[in-house]
Design a protein around this motif. Sequence first.
Motif, PDB file in Angstrom:
ATOM      1  N   LEU A   1      -7.587  -6.123  -5.337  1.00 49.26           N
ATOM      2  CA  LEU A   1      -8.678  -5.694  -4.470  1.00 49.26           C
ATOM      3  C   LEU A   1      -8.415  -6.025  -2.997  1.00 49.26           C
ATOM      4  O   LEU A   1      -8.786  -5.265  -2.107  1.00 49.26           O
ATOM      5  CB  LEU A   1      -9.990  -6.354  -4.924  1.00 49.26           C
ATOM      6  N   PHE A   2      -7.767  -7.151  -2.746  1.00 44.81           N
ATOM      7  CA  PHE A   2      -7.522  -7.587  -1.372  1.00 44.81           C
ATOM      8  C   PHE A   2      -6.228  -7.028  -0.791  1.00 44.81           C
ATOM      9  O   PHE A   2      -5.789  -7.461   0.273  1.00 44.81           O
ATOM     10  CB  PHE A   2      -7.526  -9.115  -1.286  1.00 44.81           C
ATOM     11  N   THR A   3      -5.621  -6.066  -1.450  1.00 46.23           N
ATOM     12  CA  THR A   3      -4.423  -5.421  -0.923  1.00 46.23           C
ATOM     13  C   THR A   3      -4.821  -4.370   0.104  1.00 46.23           C
ATOM     14  O   THR A   3      -5.738  -3.584  -0.117  1.00 46.23           O
ATOM     15  CB  THR A   3      -3.606  -4.774  -2.061  1.00 46.23           C
ATOM     16  N   VAL A   4      -4.134  -4.372   1.222  1.00 46.80           N
ATOM     17  CA  VAL A   4      -4.369  -3.414   2.301  1.00 46.80           C
ATOM     18  C   VAL A   4      -3.146  -2.514   2.377  1.00 46.80           C
ATOM     19  O   VAL A   4      -2.017  -3.001   2.447  1.00 46.80           O
ATOM     20  CB  VAL A   4      -4.580  -4.130   3.655  1.00 46.80           C
ATOM     21  N   ALA A   5      -3.373  -1.207   2.348  1.00 48.22           N
ATOM     22  CA  ALA A   5      -2.275  -0.245   2.463  1.00 48.22           C
ATOM     23  C   ALA A   5      -2.550   0.693   3.627  1.00 48.22           C
ATOM     24  O   ALA A   5      -3.640   1.252   3.741  1.00 48.22           O
ATOM     25  CB  ALA A   5      -2.127   0.547   1.173  1.00 48.22           C
ATOM     26  N   VAL A   6      -1.567   0.818   4.495  1.00 45.95           N
ATOM     27  CA  VAL A   6      -1.637   1.745   5.617  1.00 45.95           C
ATOM     28  C   VAL A   6      -0.349   2.553   5.578  1.00 45.95           C
ATOM     29  O   VAL A   6       0.739   2.001   5.738  1.00 45.95           O
ATOM     30  CB  VAL A   6      -1.776   1.006   6.966  1.00 45.95           C
ATOM     31  N   ASP A   7      -0.506   3.852   5.343  1.00 48.83           N
ATOM     32  CA  ASP A   7       0.636   4.738   5.141  1.00 48.83           C
ATOM     33  C   ASP A   7       1.503   4.166   4.020  1.00 48.83           C
ATOM     34  O   ASP A   7       1.011   3.937   2.940  1.00 48.83           O
ATOM     35  CB  ASP A   7       1.418   4.951   6.440  1.00 48.83           C
ATOM     36  N   SER A   8       2.763   3.883   4.276  1.00 49.48           N
ATOM     37  CA  SER A   8       3.621   3.341   3.218  1.00 49.48           C
ATOM     38  C   SER A   8       3.813   1.827   3.360  1.00 49.48           C
ATOM     39  O   SER A   8       4.606   1.237   2.641  1.00 49.48           O
ATOM     40  CB  SER A   8       4.972   4.056   3.211  1.00 49.48           C
ATOM     41  N   SER A   9       3.096   1.213   4.262  1.00 48.72           N
ATOM     42  CA  SER A   9       3.139  -0.238   4.432  1.00 48.72           C
ATOM     43  C   SER A   9       1.961  -0.862   3.703  1.00 48.72           C
ATOM     44  O   SER A   9       0.918  -0.228   3.538  1.00 48.72           O
ATOM     45  CB  SER A   9       3.088  -0.607   5.911  1.00 48.72           C
ATOM     46  N   SER A  10       2.128  -2.111   3.267  1.00 50.55           N
ATOM     47  CA  SER A  10       1.039  -2.777   2.547  1.00 50.55           C
ATOM     48  C   SER A  10       1.134  -4.283   2.720  1.00 50.55           C
ATOM     49  O   SER A  10       2.154  -4.825   3.124  1.00 50.55           O
ATOM     50  CB  SER A  10       1.094  -2.429   1.059  1.00 50.55           C
ATOM     51  N   GLY A  11       0.045  -4.933   2.408  1.00 47.12           N
ATOM     52  CA  GLY A  11      -0.007  -6.389   2.432  1.00 47.12           C
ATOM     53  C   GLY A  11      -1.066  -6.872   1.474  1.00 47.12           C
ATOM     54  O   GLY A  11      -2.046  -6.181   1.205  1.00 47.12           O
ATOM     55  N   GLY A  12      -0.861  -8.058   0.940  1.00 52.01           N
ATOM     56  CA  GLY A  12      -1.828  -8.638   0.030  1.00 52.01           C
ATOM     57  C   GLY A  12      -1.317  -9.943  -0.534  1.00 52.01           C
ATOM     58  O   GLY A  12      -0.191 -10.365  -0.254  1.00 52.01           O
ATOM     59  N   PRO A  13      -2.156 -10.592  -1.353  1.00 50.24           N
ATOM     60  CA  PRO A  13      -1.708 -11.830  -1.993  1.00 50.24           C
ATOM     61  C   PRO A  13      -0.463 -11.560  -2.839  1.00 50.24           C
ATOM     62  O   PRO A  13      -0.373 -10.530  -3.505  1.00 50.24           O
ATOM     63  CB  PRO A  13      -2.890 -12.226  -2.878  1.00 50.24           C
ATOM     64  N   THR A  14       0.490 -12.474  -2.794  1.00 53.12           N
ATOM     65  CA  THR A  14       1.702 -12.348  -3.606  1.00 53.12           C
ATOM     66  C   THR A  14       1.277 -12.429  -5.070  1.00 53.12           C
ATOM     67  O   THR A  14       0.663 -13.412  -5.490  1.00 53.12           O
ATOM     68  CB  THR A  14       2.709 -13.450  -3.246  1.00 53.12           C
ATOM     69  N   LEU A  15       1.588 -11.387  -5.841  1.00 50.25           N
ATOM     70  CA  LEU A  15       0.976 -11.176  -7.155  1.00 50.25           C
ATOM     71  C   LEU A  15       1.214 -12.290  -8.171  1.00 50.25           C
ATOM     72  O   LEU A  15       0.260 -12.795  -8.763  1.00 50.25           O
ATOM     73  CB  LEU A  15       1.428  -9.831  -7.730  1.00 50.25           C
TER      74      LEU A  15
ATOM     75  N   LYS B   1     -10.971  -7.930   3.386  1.00 54.27           N
ATOM     76  CA  LYS B   1      -9.746  -8.043   2.591  1.00 54.27           C
ATOM     77  C   LYS B   1      -8.824  -9.110   3.175  1.00 54.27           C
ATOM     78  O   LYS B   1      -8.189  -9.858   2.431  1.00 54.27           O
ATOM     79  CB  LYS B   1      -9.008  -6.702   2.535  1.00 54.27           C
ATOM     80  N   LEU B   2      -8.761  -9.186   4.496  1.00 52.22           N
ATOM     81  CA  LEU B   2      -7.925 -10.198   5.140  1.00 52.22           C
ATOM     82  C   LEU B   2      -8.476 -11.598   4.874  1.00 52.22           C
ATOM     83  O   LEU B   2      -7.705 -12.551   4.724  1.00 52.22           O
ATOM     84  CB  LEU B   2      -7.812  -9.933   6.637  1.00 52.22           C
ATOM     85  N   VAL B   3      -9.790 -11.731   4.768  1.00 56.16           N
ATOM     86  CA  VAL B   3     -10.382 -13.011   4.367  1.00 56.16           C
ATOM     87  C   VAL B   3      -9.949 -13.346   2.936  1.00 56.16           C
ATOM     88  O   VAL B   3      -9.715 -14.506   2.608  1.00 56.16           O
ATOM     89  CB  VAL B   3     -11.923 -12.985   4.499  1.00 56.16           C
ATOM     90  N   GLY B   4      -9.810 -12.331   2.098  1.00 59.28           N
ATOM     91  CA  GLY B   4      -9.281 -12.543   0.749  1.00 59.28           C
ATOM     92  C   GLY B   4      -7.876 -13.125   0.793  1.00 59.28           C
ATOM     93  O   GLY B   4      -7.522 -13.980  -0.018  1.00 59.28           O
ATOM     94  N   TRP B   5      -7.074 -12.675   1.753  1.00 60.18           N
ATOM     95  CA  TRP B   5      -5.730 -13.244   1.910  1.00 60.18           C
ATOM     96  C   TRP B   5      -5.832 -14.739   2.209  1.00 60.18           C
ATOM     97  O   TRP B   5      -5.110 -15.551   1.642  1.00 60.18           O
ATOM     98  CB  TRP B   5      -4.966 -12.577   3.044  1.00 60.18           C
ATOM     99  N   VAL B   6      -6.755 -15.088   3.104  1.00 59.80           N
ATOM    100  CA  VAL B   6      -6.953 -16.492   3.474  1.00 59.80           C
ATOM    101  C   VAL B   6      -7.450 -17.285   2.264  1.00 59.80           C
ATOM    102  O   VAL B   6      -7.017 -18.420   2.030  1.00 59.80           O
ATOM    103  CB  VAL B   6      -7.937 -16.613   4.662  1.00 59.80           C
ATOM    104  N   PHE B   7      -8.329 -16.696   1.466  1.00 57.95           N
ATOM    105  CA  PHE B   7      -8.840 -17.357   0.260  1.00 57.95           C
ATOM    106  C   PHE B   7      -7.691 -17.678  -0.691  1.00 57.95           C
ATOM    107  O   PHE B   7      -7.594 -18.788  -1.226  1.00 57.95           O
ATOM    108  CB  PHE B   7      -9.891 -16.469  -0.410  1.00 57.95           C
TER     109      PHE B   7
END
Length: 189
Positions: free
Chosen positions: A144-158, A54-60
């Motif tokens: 798909l490339f969004t990562v969520a941990v507890d209430s925190s998240s990260g991913g490509p800016t939509l 998923k983090l590679v998706g961020w780089v993509f």
Amino acid sequence: MKETVRELGPAAGSGIGAYVLGYVFTYVLSGPAVEESSLNQIVEAVGDGGVAWKLVGWVFYNAHGVTTTIDIDIPFLGGTEVLNYIAQGDALSPVLYVLPPALLIAAGLFGARMADATDVGDALRTGGAVTAGYLPLAIAGAFLFTVAVDSSSGGPTLVPAIGLAGLVYPLVFGSIGGAIGATLANSGR
């Protein structure tokens, strides 16, 4: 040229191929650095293991000029951060910026050649049809490339993921590839 699904289908299919190959090449070029990154180590330690893909998706998406938005929901420490890992890191090669345009130009060229487009106007439309294959995957990838941990998240800016990576890049570079295809077809006469 009468535009039909049969004539535009190869361009749309090549858009799918360009997206998939772009991600695969990004994984090959950046995967080891991403797997060793502190961000990957932190996310895996907190409990969401196996997220390097998923983090590679961020780089993509960063290679398309799309930022990554990270929302950290920790009292007194949290906040929102917007990053581009290629621009801000030494471990990732700027060559990654060349991948999406190069693959989309190739996809547009392929689409125009498969449609036998010799008129530049027709070739531009055929090359732009690359978007029909690329856009749905760009939208799906943004989620798909969004990562969520507890209430925190990260991913490509939509919005940029859809507008820039999904629409602008395939329209512009697919059309350039289509025009190149028509020019090559006309020079071969």
